[in-house]
Design a protein around this motif. Sequence first.
Motif, mmCIF file in Angstrom:
data_model
loop_
_atom_site.group_PDB
_atom_site.id
_atom_site.type_symbol
_atom_site.label_atom_id
_atom_site.label_comp_id
_atom_site.label_asym_id
_atom_site.label_seq_id
_atom_site.Cartn_x
_atom_site.Cartn_y
_atom_site.Cartn_z
ATOM 1 N N VAL A 152 56.229 -37.291 36.515
ATOM 2 C CA VAL A 152 56.845 -37.460 35.194
ATOM 3 C C VAL A 152 56.463 -38.819 34.614
ATOM 4 C CG1 VAL A 152 59.035 -37.678 33.964
ATOM 5 C CG2 VAL A 152 58.751 -35.881 35.676
ATOM 6 N N ALA A 153 56.555 -39.875 35.421
ATOM 7 C CA ALA A 153 56.203 -41.213 34.935
ATOM 8 C C ALA A 153 54.722 -41.298 34.574
ATOM 9 C CB ALA A 153 56.553 -42.255 35.996
ATOM 10 N N LEU A 154 53.861 -40.638 35.350
ATOM 11 C CA LEU A 154 52.427 -40.614 35.048
ATOM 12 C C LEU A 154 52.160 -39.952 33.700
ATOM 13 C CD1 LEU A 154 49.371 -40.718 35.642
ATOM 14 C CD2 LEU A 154 49.655 -38.668 37.049
ATOM 15 N N ILE A 155 52.797 -38.813 33.458
ATOM 16 C CA ILE A 155 52.581 -38.122 32.178
ATOM 17 C C ILE A 155 53.094 -38.975 31.028
ATOM 18 C CG2 ILE A 155 53.102 -36.057 30.827
ATOM 19 C CD1 ILE A 155 53.410 -34.543 33.452
ATOM 20 N N ASP A 156 54.255 -39.596 31.200
ATOM 21 C CA ASP A 156 54.795 -40.450 30.139
ATOM 22 C C ASP A 156 53.862 -41.617 29.867
ATOM 23 O OD1 ASP A 156 57.273 -40.777 28.434
ATOM 24 O OD2 ASP A 156 57.191 -42.768 29.364
ATOM 25 N N GLU A 157 53.301 -42.193 30.920
ATOM 26 C CA GLU A 157 52.329 -43.282 30.757
ATOM 27 C C GLU A 157 51.102 -42.786 29.994
ATOM 28 O OE1 GLU A 157 50.690 -47.171 31.341
ATOM 29 O OE2 GLU A 157 52.714 -46.415 31.730
ATOM 30 N N TYR A 158 50.617 -41.612 30.343
ATOM 31 C CA TYR A 158 49.436 -41.066 29.679
ATOM 32 C C TYR A 158 49.700 -40.846 28.195
ATOM 33 C CZ TYR A 158 45.411 -38.187 28.601
ATOM 34 O OH TYR A 158 44.263 -37.703 28.016
ATOM 35 N N ILE A 159 50.861 -40.299 27.869
ATOM 36 C CA ILE A 159 51.184 -40.027 26.458
ATOM 37 C C ILE A 159 51.275 -41.327 25.673
ATOM 38 C CG2 ILE A 159 52.945 -39.088 24.912
ATOM 39 C CD1 ILE A 159 53.668 -37.106 27.132
ATOM 40 N N LYS A 160 51.892 -42.352 26.253
ATOM 41 C CA LYS A 160 51.997 -43.634 25.552
ATOM 42 C C LYS A 160 50.627 -44.270 25.349
ATOM 43 C CE LYS A 160 56.733 -44.825 26.941
ATOM 44 N NZ LYS A 160 57.248 -44.584 25.590
#
Length: 643
Positions: A152-160
Amino acid sequence: MQWDDANNAYDIRTEETNSDLFLDFINTIKEDKTPEKWYLYPKGADYWTNKLDTLLASFNFGRSWFGHRLAYLLGITPKPPINAPEMANIREIYMYYPTLLDNSPIPVYNSLVTNVKFPPNPSQEKAILNSMNNIISSIQGPPGTGKSQTIVALIDEYIKRNPGNVKILITSFSYQALNVLVDKVAESIDRNGNPTDVANLPRVYLHSGAKSPHPKANSLTVKGTTWSLNGITGRKYGIGAKGRNLDTEFPGGFIMFGVAHQLTKLNMRKKGSAELYVIPEDFAFDLIIVDESSQMPIDQILASLQYIKGSEITLRNMPSDDDAVSKQELHKIEIENTEDLTKLVLVGDSFQLPPVQSIPVPLKLESILGSLFTYYIIHQGISNQPLETNYRSHEIIVEYTKRLGFYQNLVADASVAKRLLPGDYSKIPASTIKEILDPNKVVSTVIHDHRFETAVSMIEAQITTDIFIAFYEMMNPQDKDEERDFFLEKVGVVAPHNAHGRLITRMVYEKLNLNYSLHLDDDELMSVLSKTIFSVEKFQGSDRNFIISTIGISSFDQLSAEEEFIYDVNRFNVLTSRAKNKMILICSRNFLEYFPKSRDVISHYSKITDYAYEYCNEVKKLDIICEEHEQNEELEFRFRDKI
């Protein structure tokens, strides 16, 4: 051959020859009858075969020069490939030679910008940055280390880092694993309590008609020439008609959750006069995450790789010598036009059990008939970053998993390191079972002296049942929800053979019904017991406060026949890594004193006996009345005193 009148018989003379049967086969059939020249994959009469055939015939998967080279390097085919290509499909590189992408120009990040609640710990942060800084990467996630939260944190980082219309795929070998991630994504909040960017992105749950929709995602099904979004059929309402697809339904991007078999249905095209398609022809995902990839067969990644960015790429410095197939020489190759490629992240644990094979895998094929995670980590050498903090288990359990040699840097988080088995232990009357159930004895072994059991053990079933019932008394569930939670979350019994598991299930069921006023009816009780008492494979991806492992075999002959299976250290690792607060091994002395024939099995066996005789370093003799023989028997009870 000619007739010999003197002997009244034919005189037959042969000439010594040799032949490459594979080449003879290719040369004797028409080219259009051979859509694929060779495979790295199993093919059989199952529901995946036709989809696999289609994928292998697409994007040069089935004819890849790089695939042929890999088969040669792995010793699967005897001859190296010839006529090195000047062009290749980018999907070939992802599948067969991913390290060629290491030199591709991509941004490099040194810190995280995601502000998800529960900030990533140091090893999780390293894993996320490693995935952001590589086109293909992996995250080694031992059980209990927060793999889902890291995803989840990886995807959020990617989106940002990539604002705009992003399309992300999360795939796995099972719907169960996907369901966990749908919940994690939907419930993700930042440190101020607001939904994160990943939680705000629309969720699309791609599933078969036989599977229920997920309540926290848009439901997508594809059948034949129609597709349905949230129950609205494409043909009837125009969703999926010309100009309408997932891109137009979710113009700001989305996260799709889907298994390999369903992903093959997405790229539907014209069917007669209808132009019903779910995705446009140039559709691609920006980020693909494969969860639980250590349980996924290698060939299923092809379903995801058809949706990566790019097509044909130019190869520079390709060797002209047909014998130049070594990794060292091919490292000189450069590939052009690789900007903005799809990121592929594999999340798994190579020390868990691989995909189940119906028959033993030939030695030369182990590398390509094992798990996807092992294939990319061991045989392709992609960048891998381990997670190193365990949020699940007591420190004594974590310390033993390190002794197995799998997770040398793993440590128990302070929040769980000393957490003991829940329940009111004082409710249990003084007895052998109370001694065994003591929450302070976090890891233990119960050893009996029966010698001739081949698939079921009455004494082990009795001990297991009595411990199970005593723990039920400790927990004392007060209603249906608590009782259901006890069976599905608090306790688990691992039995290697179904017959032994069924015996324990029957004994637990009968003793519970005889002695307690249960809240669940008989049908539901049997249903939850079937999810509480079963083989170790079914415990992958879950955990319990208390795990009991019972072997059920004491016959030397049977142990000899099953040694590779019964002493598999990966199976034992699954057991030890699923227990939160307490674990018990129940077995015969023969199980611990049998000496395997195979050198590989000896290595595994030694780690199990190390647990029983060395790690469980305190010994007590306990008495029990054996119900089978109606006589008193002595048990050896071993437990860990301290780290």
